[in-house]
Write a protein that holds these residues in place. Structure first.
Motif, PDB file in Angstrom:
ATOM      1  N   GLY A 183     -31.374  30.990   7.764  1.00  0.00           N
ATOM      2  CA  GLY A 183     -31.097  30.260   8.992  1.00  0.00           C
ATOM      3  C   GLY A 183     -32.377  29.703   9.576  1.00  0.00           C
ATOM      4  N   PRO A 184     -32.254  28.743  10.492  1.00  0.00           N
ATOM      5  CA  PRO A 184     -33.447  28.254  11.191  1.00  0.00           C
ATOM      6  C   PRO A 184     -33.936  29.344  12.136  1.00  0.00           C
ATOM      7  CG  PRO A 184     -31.490  27.357  12.199  1.00  0.00           C
ATOM      8  CD  PRO A 184     -31.036  28.127  10.986  1.00  0.00           C
ATOM      9  N   GLN A 185     -35.167  29.284  12.484  1.00  0.00           N
ATOM     10  CA  GLN A 185     -35.704  30.256  13.417  1.00  0.00           C
ATOM     11  C   GLN A 185     -36.152  29.568  14.688  1.00  0.00           C
ATOM     12  OE1 GLN A 185     -35.278  33.536  12.743  1.00  0.00           O
ATOM     13  NE2 GLN A 185     -34.206  32.571  11.044  1.00  0.00           N
ATOM     14  N   ALA A 186     -36.047  30.281  15.790  1.00  0.00           N
ATOM     15  CA  ALA A 186     -36.461  29.723  17.079  1.00  0.00           C
ATOM     16  C   ALA A 186     -37.872  29.164  16.962  1.00  0.00           C
ATOM     17  CB  ALA A 186     -36.385  30.802  18.151  1.00  0.00           C
TER      18      ALA A 186
ATOM     19  N   ALA B 141     -38.713  26.549  15.226  1.00  0.00           N
ATOM     20  CA  ALA B 141     -38.720  25.633  14.078  1.00  0.00           C
ATOM     21  C   ALA B 141     -37.465  24.777  14.198  1.00  0.00           C
ATOM     22  CB  ALA B 141     -38.712  26.419  12.774  1.00  0.00           C
ATOM     23  N   THR B 142     -37.628  23.541  14.630  1.00  0.00           N
ATOM     24  CA  THR B 142     -36.500  22.691  14.962  1.00  0.00           C
ATOM     25  C   THR B 142     -35.581  22.451  13.774  1.00  0.00           C
ATOM     26  OG1 THR B 142     -37.804  21.605  16.647  1.00  0.00           O
ATOM     27  CG2 THR B 142     -35.831  20.463  15.935  1.00  0.00           C
ATOM     28  N   SER B 143     -34.299  22.713  13.975  1.00  0.00           N
ATOM     29  CA  SER B 143     -33.281  22.447  12.962  1.00  0.00           C
ATOM     30  C   SER B 143     -32.951  20.956  12.965  1.00  0.00           C
ATOM     31  CB  SER B 143     -32.016  23.249  13.281  1.00  0.00           C
ATOM     32  OG  SER B 143     -30.952  22.833  12.449  1.00  0.00           O
ATOM     33  N   PRO B 144     -32.687  20.373  11.794  1.00  0.00           N
ATOM     34  CA  PRO B 144     -32.310  18.962  11.756  1.00  0.00           C
ATOM     35  C   PRO B 144     -30.849  18.727  12.130  1.00  0.00           C
ATOM     36  CG  PRO B 144     -32.318  19.854   9.551  1.00  0.00           C
ATOM     37  CD  PRO B 144     -32.809  20.949  10.463  1.00  0.00           C
ATOM     38  N   VAL B 145     -30.112  19.796  12.419  1.00  0.00           N
ATOM     39  CA  VAL B 145     -28.685  19.701  12.713  1.00  0.00           C
ATOM     40  C   VAL B 145     -28.436  20.069  14.171  1.00  0.00           C
ATOM     41  CG1 VAL B 145     -26.401  20.661  12.168  1.00  0.00           C
ATOM     42  CG2 VAL B 145     -28.071  20.284  10.340  1.00  0.00           C
ATOM     43  N   THR B 146     -27.583  19.291  14.833  1.00  0.00           N
ATOM     44  CA  THR B 146     -27.167  19.603  16.200  1.00  0.00           C
ATOM     45  C   THR B 146     -25.657  19.774  16.208  1.00  0.00           C
ATOM     46  OG1 THR B 146     -28.976  18.329  17.172  1.00  0.00           O
ATOM     47  CG2 THR B 146     -27.083  18.782  18.595  1.00  0.00           C
ATOM     48  N   ILE B 147     -25.201  20.855  16.802  1.00  0.00           N
ATOM     49  CA  ILE B 147     -23.766  21.113  16.946  1.00  0.00           C
ATOM     50  C   ILE B 147     -23.374  20.615  18.332  1.00  0.00           C
ATOM     51  CG2 ILE B 147     -21.969  22.876  16.937  1.00  0.00           C
ATOM     52  CD1 ILE B 147     -24.306  24.576  15.455  1.00  0.00           C
ATOM     53  N   HIS B 148     -22.379  19.729  18.391  1.00  0.00           N
ATOM     54  CA  HIS B 148     -21.964  19.153  19.669  1.00  0.00           C
ATOM     55  C   HIS B 148     -20.742  19.893  20.193  1.00  0.00           C
ATOM     56  CE1 HIS B 148     -21.834  16.158  22.791  1.00  0.00           C
ATOM     57  NE2 HIS B 148     -20.543  16.016  22.588  1.00  0.00           N
TER      58      HIS B 148
ATOM     59  N   PHE C  52     -31.298  31.732  17.831  1.00  0.00           N
ATOM     60  CA  PHE C  52     -31.290  31.859  16.374  1.00  0.00           C
ATOM     61  C   PHE C  52     -31.761  30.570  15.705  1.00  0.00           C
ATOM     62  CE2 PHE C  52     -28.405  34.477  18.622  1.00  0.00           C
ATOM     63  CZ  PHE C  52     -28.813  35.735  18.224  1.00  0.00           C
ATOM     64  N   GLY C  53     -32.249  29.608  16.523  1.00  0.00           N
ATOM     65  CA  GLY C  53     -32.830  28.378  16.013  1.00  0.00           C
ATOM     66  C   GLY C  53     -31.865  27.218  15.858  1.00  0.00           C
ATOM     67  N   HIS C  54     -30.591  27.392  16.219  1.00  0.00           N
ATOM     68  CA  HIS C  54     -29.611  26.314  16.095  1.00  0.00           C
ATOM     69  C   HIS C  54     -29.636  25.436  17.344  1.00  0.00           C
ATOM     70  CE1 HIS C  54     -27.948  27.835  12.373  1.00  0.00           C
ATOM     71  NE2 HIS C  54     -28.002  29.042  12.902  1.00  0.00           N
ATOM     72  N   GLN C  55     -29.544  24.118  17.123  1.00  0.00           N
ATOM     73  CA  GLN C  55     -29.546  23.126  18.193  1.00  0.00           C
ATOM     74  C   GLN C  55     -28.109  22.843  18.636  1.00  0.00           C
ATOM     75  OE1 GLN C  55     -32.673  21.877  19.252  1.00  0.00           O
ATOM     76  NE2 GLN C  55     -33.357  23.457  17.829  1.00  0.00           N
ATOM     77  N   TRP C  56     -27.909  22.750  19.937  1.00  0.00           N
ATOM     78  CA  TRP C  56     -26.591  22.465  20.518  1.00  0.00           C
ATOM     79  C   TRP C  56     -26.719  21.336  21.524  1.00  0.00           C
ATOM     80  CZ3 TRP C  56     -22.090  25.366  19.518  1.00  0.00           C
ATOM     81  CH2 TRP C  56     -22.271  26.498  18.724  1.00  0.00           C
ATOM     82  N   SER C  57     -25.794  20.401  21.491  1.00  0.00           N
ATOM     83  CA  SER C  57     -25.641  19.456  22.594  1.00  0.00           C
ATOM     84  C   SER C  57     -24.324  19.823  23.265  1.00  0.00           C
ATOM     85  CB  SER C  57     -25.648  18.006  22.113  1.00  0.00           C
ATOM     86  OG  SER C  57     -24.658  17.761  21.142  1.00  0.00           O
TER      87      SER C  57
END
Length: 161
Positions: free
Chosen positions: A78-81, A83-90, A130-135
């Motif tokens: 998984g991505p880590q806080a 380290a920007t993930s290239p994926v955003t969950i909307h 957990f490093g995941h991006q959310w909009s």
């Protein structure tokens, strides 16, 4: 012998065609965060022999979210806080401000504060622990494509779209 078979639904009941599946370092903690931040409901967990989660299914609003622990031996990281993930969950919600506040209180980091956007949503962005991006957004105005284009700030990356 019963030769009558019930047709299997190709897309299971309650599922959508597209479902995010996240890999999280410490998936059990991630589930707790998603419950506190976004009101997630845990639908099921499949623990592995070592106590890690092989698979979990959550429901946020009307959508499913799958996740599992990291398994480096299988390339599941998984991505880590930080380290920007290239994926955003909307995530669309009824009250973006309240959801945003809950997520921050639960440990999310604000990457873009909530504001009214030119396309008709009240919108902000977060990074979960957990490093995941959310909009996260609440739709507040219906606009035509022409109205959106006219309201788009100069220099916006989507200006030529």
């Amino acid at each position: 012998m019963n030769t009558t078979q019930t047709a299997v639904q190709k897309i299971p009941a309650g599922m959508h065609s597209l479902t995010p599946h996240l890999v999280c370092r410490n998936a059990a903690d991630a589930i707790g965060f998603y419950e506190r931040a976004f009101g997630a409901v845990t639908l099921g967990r499949l623990p592995g022999p070592d106590g890690k989660l092989m698979h979990a299914m959550l429901k946020i609003g009307d959508s499913a979210l799958m996740l599992n622990d990291e398994f480096p031996e299988f390339g599941a990281l998984g991505p880590q806080a930080g380290a920007t993930s290239p994926v955003t969950i909307h995530l669309f919600v009824e009250d973006v401000d309240a959801t945003f506040a809950r997520a921050v209180e639960a440990g999310a980091r604000v990457t873009m504060p909530v504001a009214d956007m030119f396309w008709g949503d009240r919108y902000g962005k977060l990074e979960d622990p957990f490093g995941h991006q959310w909009s996260v957004a609440t739709h507040i105005r219906d606009l035509t494509p022409e109205q959106i284009a006219a309201a788009m700030p100069q220099g916006c990356p989507d200006a030529q779209a």
